[in-house]
Design an enzyme around this catalytic site. Structure first.
Site, PDB file in Angstrom:
ATOM      1  N   GLU A 262       0.887  -1.160   0.000  1.00 15.84           N
ATOM      2  CA  GLU A 262       0.000   0.000   0.000  1.00 15.84           C
ATOM      3  C   GLU A 262       0.918   1.201   0.000  1.00 15.84           C
ATOM      4  O   GLU A 262       1.551   1.503   1.015  1.00 15.84           O
ATOM      5  CB  GLU A 262      -0.848   0.010   1.277  1.00 15.84           C
ATOM      6  CG  GLU A 262      -1.767  -1.164   1.438  1.00 15.84           C
ATOM      7  CD  GLU A 262      -2.943  -1.114   0.494  1.00 15.84           C
ATOM      8  OE1 GLU A 262      -3.184  -0.053  -0.100  1.00 15.84           O
ATOM      9  OE2 GLU A 262      -3.612  -2.139   0.345  1.00 15.84           O
ATOM     10  N   CYS A 301      -2.622   8.713   3.276  1.00 14.70           N
ATOM     11  CA  CYS A 301      -2.320   8.188   1.947  1.00 14.70           C
ATOM     12  C   CYS A 301      -3.485   8.458   0.997  1.00 14.70           C
ATOM     13  O   CYS A 301      -3.306   8.495  -0.211  1.00 14.70           O
ATOM     14  CB  CYS A 301      -2.059   6.696   2.048  1.00 14.70           C
ATOM     15  SG  CYS A 301      -3.377   5.835   2.906  1.00 14.70           S
TER      16      CYS A 301
HETATM   17  P1  NAP Z   1       8.314   4.870   4.695  1.00 11.55           P
HETATM   18  O1  NAP Z   1       9.446   5.755   5.040  1.00 11.55           O
HETATM   19  O2  NAP Z   1       8.325   4.219   3.386  1.00 11.55           O
HETATM   20  O3  NAP Z   1       8.241   3.802   5.864  1.00 11.55           O
HETATM   21  C1  NAP Z   1       7.243   2.855   5.895  1.00 11.55           C
HETATM   22  C2  NAP Z   1       7.642   1.723   6.825  1.00 11.55           C
HETATM   23  O4  NAP Z   1       8.737   1.030   6.260  1.00 11.55           O
HETATM   24  C3  NAP Z   1       8.127   2.202   8.193  1.00 11.55           C
HETATM   25  O5  NAP Z   1       7.696   1.295   9.174  1.00 11.55           O
HETATM   26  C4  NAP Z   1       9.628   2.150   8.056  1.00 11.55           C
HETATM   27  O6  NAP Z   1      10.294   2.017   9.280  1.00 11.55           O
HETATM   28  C5  NAP Z   1       9.755   0.907   7.221  1.00 11.55           C
HETATM   29  N1  NAP Z   1      11.047   0.764   6.583  1.00 11.55           N
HETATM   30  C6  NAP Z   1      11.799   1.707   5.989  1.00 11.55           C
HETATM   31  N2  NAP Z   1      12.909   1.158   5.500  1.00 11.55           N
HETATM   32  C7  NAP Z   1      12.846  -0.156   5.774  1.00 11.55           C
HETATM   33  C8  NAP Z   1      13.723  -1.248   5.546  1.00 11.55           C
HETATM   34  N3  NAP Z   1      14.848  -1.119   4.887  1.00 11.55           N
HETATM   35  N4  NAP Z   1      13.347  -2.455   5.996  1.00 11.55           N
HETATM   36  C9  NAP Z   1      12.197  -2.633   6.655  1.00 11.55           C
HETATM   37  N5  NAP Z   1      11.345  -1.633   6.911  1.00 11.55           N
HETATM   38  C10 NAP Z   1      11.659  -0.412   6.470  1.00 11.55           C
HETATM   39  O7  NAP Z   1       6.936   5.621   4.818  1.00 11.55           O
HETATM   40  P2  NAP Z   1       6.435   6.562   5.995  1.00 11.55           P
HETATM   41  O8  NAP Z   1       7.249   7.814   5.934  1.00 11.55           O
HETATM   42  O9  NAP Z   1       6.341   5.847   7.289  1.00 11.55           O
HETATM   43  O10 NAP Z   1       4.948   6.844   5.558  1.00 11.55           O
HETATM   44  C11 NAP Z   1       4.620   7.830   4.660  1.00 11.55           C
HETATM   45  C12 NAP Z   1       4.342   7.252   3.296  1.00 11.55           C
HETATM   46  O11 NAP Z   1       3.480   6.138   3.402  1.00 11.55           O
HETATM   47  C13 NAP Z   1       3.642   8.229   2.402  1.00 11.55           C
HETATM   48  O12 NAP Z   1       4.254   8.241   1.156  1.00 11.55           O
HETATM   49  C14 NAP Z   1       2.207   7.684   2.301  1.00 11.55           C
HETATM   50  O13 NAP Z   1       1.556   7.965   1.102  1.00 11.55           O
HETATM   51  C15 NAP Z   1       2.394   6.231   2.476  1.00 11.55           C
HETATM   52  N6  NAP Z   1       1.214   5.636   3.086  1.00 11.55           N
HETATM   53  C16 NAP Z   1       0.452   4.780   2.357  1.00 11.55           C
HETATM   54  C17 NAP Z   1      -0.674   4.210   2.908  1.00 11.55           C
HETATM   55  C18 NAP Z   1      -1.551   3.251   2.133  1.00 11.55           C
HETATM   56  O14 NAP Z   1      -2.416   2.601   2.722  1.00 11.55           O
HETATM   57  N7  NAP Z   1      -1.397   3.139   0.848  1.00 11.55           N
HETATM   58  C19 NAP Z   1      -1.034   4.481   4.222  1.00 11.55           C
HETATM   59  C20 NAP Z   1      -0.241   5.363   4.943  1.00 11.55           C
HETATM   60  C21 NAP Z   1       0.886   5.928   4.364  1.00 11.55           C
HETATM   61  P3  NAP Z   1      11.139   3.227   9.930  1.00 11.55           P
HETATM   62  O15 NAP Z   1      10.148   4.260  10.300  1.00 11.55           O
HETATM   63  O16 NAP Z   1      11.774   2.592  11.082  1.00 11.55           O
HETATM   64  O17 NAP Z   1      12.073   3.694   8.880  1.00 11.55           O
END
Ligand code: NAP
Length: 691
Positions: A262, A301
């Site tokens: 997602e 999102c």
């Molecule tokens: P993100 O930086 O991509 O992180 C998402 C998750 O992935 C976090 O738990 C992060 O942990 C983890 N992560 C990052 N690098 C990783 C790795 N190498 N291995 C394992 N896990 C890893 O996104 P975010 O900043 O939290 O959220 C914002 C984004 O999410 C926005 O772009 C938004 O559009 C999207 N979003 C989408 C939805 C949907 O349902 N489609 C819902 C909400 C948000 P850490 O925090 O520890 O880095």
């Protein structure tokens, strides 16, 4: 102003115990005050051990439970969280959430547990497996059938969540996972992991979860991915960039680990070409855009990122939106007047600002965007504040940024369209989105836009004055409906009612004889044995009825008098029953026929045992087909077979009972099928012997 309470090191829960990270962790800051609030690190966790623990302890325990037991567990967990949600609300303020934002996260999350608890008991059998749909008849003689069987996968569900909804984001994944019968390891985003940690603490403290069903990783995931297998599932929510990195992990590819993504999405909202400023739909549209930009400070999102407006209404829309956005009260959510809190962190402010620059290069900033604006009870230099920002892109076909750059904050670009065709083309330029919304009062516009954009969207909301009061909003995914979108949005699907369980289950096409399939699925299949009941099945308690047990009725010859009487009672004087000449001229009937509903009623008269007994009520009928007309002089006979038994929970003061689904075949004197259907009855459970 909010005072910061330092929470210390955020703990993980691994292999049955809470784990405090060794060494110094990464600092996490309060969104309003900018002060450190916690430290986060997963150093020292045995990731392989966590997977094995879930597979060997949690999985078997969950799989021993039936769907109904798991559903009851979800309900009890939801009630427990409800009792303790005040502390979650308190904690959420540090993430920058207003009360309304926290409600979406906390009550919204608990709500998914309630919905799955109820769906699990109403829509699933009290079994450990699921039969999907109806059996497929794949042989001429009927001795070989096919059916789809679903069982829980025997690995672990890894949930990687985004920072914006630390409670909802976790619970909306856990609900279908647990109901399906899989254990989970949750890895929340670091910046808001302290909220997720508190939710997990509550879930575990409740004592309702089987051992090993839930573990938590706060911090990095170490070598977890290296140890995944084809029985595991990864469900990821976050940015497309991180998602792509994880999805292409060699183990995910080699082991064919299911990966649901997602990701971010450039969702549109469209003002229909029919909507003029004097219509209620115009106001609805403005409200929706402002609400979606400011809820959760635009960190959803599903937020509206692209606003499509008929070219001749752009000025009116820009002016109205800018006026409203300038009035939004921004500041510390602890102050009741505040309508929009900060972003989650100052890093996020820098991120959104840089994305805004890319968007501004494609147009102009209409309001917001400045780094100096009025705040209530907060300091711009310390908190993570960002003004609601509206852009205008006059030439949206000439620029890619508004269709590709997601500023994950209160930022939205208005763009003009000249006709519906252009509007649809613009909507599709998001290259796959989670949601689109259309505000229109014209059904033709609605149909054209929905059919023109559906392939590119996971969800579409059509808003007009009729559903205005009750509609759930552009940005809110619901547990009953699918959340996810194609292409850029990640190509995943979450929730969607019972569909949401399938991600955590293996669908197996099962082939065999009707008797074998009946024995395996505990549901009578067409063609399987129908042993004659020793006593009338209506005299038996739920517990004593056997699958396949059949009652063959006496026969009854249908007469013209029956047809006339039935027409008189029902008032149904359709020519085929009452006009002999017209019926004879009809190609379909070639003569007068009995009412189909008479055949049903006569069959009930044949199979019912009229005396009071364990059958408490008849409450429905499914899959009815009239397969051949019944004419005066035909002799009918029915067979009543126990097809399926579904135990149900008795409400307080109610007599314990279960649902029995009976298959009924009605045949004529030549043994030809004239009607077939399933009836649903409520049958009393056998009373417990007195002690
Ligand atoms: P993100 O930086 O991509 O992180 C998402 C998750 O992935 C976090 O738990 C992060 O942990 C983890 N992560 C990052 N690098 C990783 C790795 N190498 N291995 C394992 N896990 C890893 O996104 P975010 O900043 O939290 O959220 C914002 C984004 O999410 C926005 O772009 C938004 O559009 C999207 N979003 C989408 C939805 C949907 O349902 N489609 C819902 C909400 C948000 P850490 O925090 O520890 O880095």
């Amino acid at each position: 102003m909010e005072t910061t309470v330092y929470l210390g090191k955020v703990q993980s829960f691994a292999q049955g115990r809470w784990h405090t990270p060794q060494g110094k962790g990464r600092p996490v800051y309060h969104a309003v005050t900018g002060e450190p609030i916690a430290e986060i690190s997963s150093e020292g966790l045995d990731f392989k051990g966590m997977l094995e623990y879930a597979r060997n302890v949690g999985g078997p325990k969950l799989r021993q439970m039936t769907f109904h037991e798991r559903a009851r567990m979800l309900k009890a967990l939801a009630l427990y969280l409800n009792e303790h949600k005040a502390e979650l609300y308190e904690l959420s303020r540090a993430t920058g959430a207003t009360k309304q934002d926290a409600w979406l996260d906390i009550d919204g999350g608990i709500g998914t547990f309630f919905v799955y608890a109820s769906k699990g008991r109403r829509e699933l059998p009290d079994e450990r497996f699921l039969l999907e749909g109806e059996p497929e008849r794949i042989s001429r003689g009927g001795t070989f059938l096919g059916h789809h069987l679903l069982v829980p996968l025997e690995g672990v569900a890894i949930h990687i969540n985004a920072f914006n909804f630390p409670c909802w984001g976790m619970l909306e994944k856990l609900a279908p996972t647990f109901l399906a019968g899989m254990p989970a390891i949750v890895k929340p985003a670091s910046v808001t992991a302290y909220v997720a940690e508190r939710v997990v603490r509550l879930l575990l403290e409740s004592g309702l979860l089987p051992e090993g069903a839930l573990q938590l990783i706060c911090g990095g995931v170490g070598d977890l991915f290296d140890h995944l297998t084809g029985q595991d599932v990864v469900t990821f929510t976050g940015s497309a960039e991180t998602g792509l990195r994880l999805k292409s992990h060699p183990t995910i590819l080699r082991e064919a680990v299911r990966f649901n993504m997602e990701a971010d999405s450039l969702n549109f909202s469209m003002l229909g070409p029919d909507v003029t400023p004097d219509m209620p739909e115009f106001e609805l549209f403005l409200n929706e855009v402002v609400r979606e930009m400011t809820i959760k400070t635009g960190q959803r999102c599903t937020a509206i990122r692209r606003t499509l407006v008929p070219a001749d209404r752009v000025d009116a829309v820009l002016e109205a939106l800018a006026n409203r956005l300038r009035e939004v009260v921004v500041g510390d959510p602890a102050n009741e007047r505040v309508q929009m809190g900060p972003l989650v962190s100052r890093d996020q402010v820098a991120e959104v600002r840089s994305r805004l620059q890319e968007l501004a290069a494609a147009g102009e900033i209409v309001c917001g965007g400045d780094s100096d604006f009025q705040l209530v009870d907060a300091d711009l230099e310390r908190g993570a504040f960002f003004a609601p920002t509206l852009l205008y892109c006059a030439h949206p076909f000439e620029h890619t940024a508004p269709h590709t750059v997601e500023a994950f904050g209160p930022v939205n670009t208005v763009m003009p369209y000249r006709d519906l065709d252009e509007a649809i083309r613009l909507a599709r330029m998001g290259r796959g989105s989670l949601v689109g919304s259309l505000v229109t009062a014209d059904p033709e516009v609605a149909r054209t836009v929905v059919l023109g954009t559906a392939a590119y969207h996971g969800r579409l909301l059509v808003l007009d004055r009729t559903c205005a009061r009750e509609n759930t909003g552009h940005g809110s995914p619901l547990p009953h409906l699918v959340h996810g979108g194609p292409g850029r949005a990640g190509g995943g699907e979450e929730m969607g009612g019972i569909r949401g369980l399938y991600r955590y289950m293996q669908r197996t096409a099962l082939q065999g004889s009707p008797d074998m399939l009946t024995a395996i699925g505990n549901e009578w299949m067409p063609g399987a044995a129908r042993p004659e009941a020793d006593v009338h099945p209506f005299r038996k308690y739920f517990d004593d009825l056997r699958i396949g047990e059949t009652y063959t009725t006496a026969r009854r010859t249908v007469t013209e008098a029956d047809i006339v009487n039935f027409a008189g009672i029902s008032g149904d004087f359709f020519y085929a029953h009452m006009d002999d000449l017209a019926a004879r001229e009809s190609e379909v009937f070639q003569g007068r026929v009995a009412h189909g509903y008479f055949v049903l009623s006569a069959a009930a008269g044949l199979f019912v045992d009229p005396r009071p007994g364990p059958v408490l009520a008849n409450y429905g009928l499914e899959n009815l087909r009239f397969t051949k007309p019944v004419k005066p002089g035909d002799t009918i006979q029915a067979k009543l077979t126990v097809k399926q038994k579904i135990p149900r929970e008795a409400r307080e003061g109610e007599r314990p009972s279960g649902v029995v689904k009976w298959h009924v075949d009605v045949t004529n004197q030549d043994d030809e099928l004239v009607a077939t259907y399933d009836i649903l009855t409520l049958v009393a459970r056998r009373p417990e012997p007195e002690a």
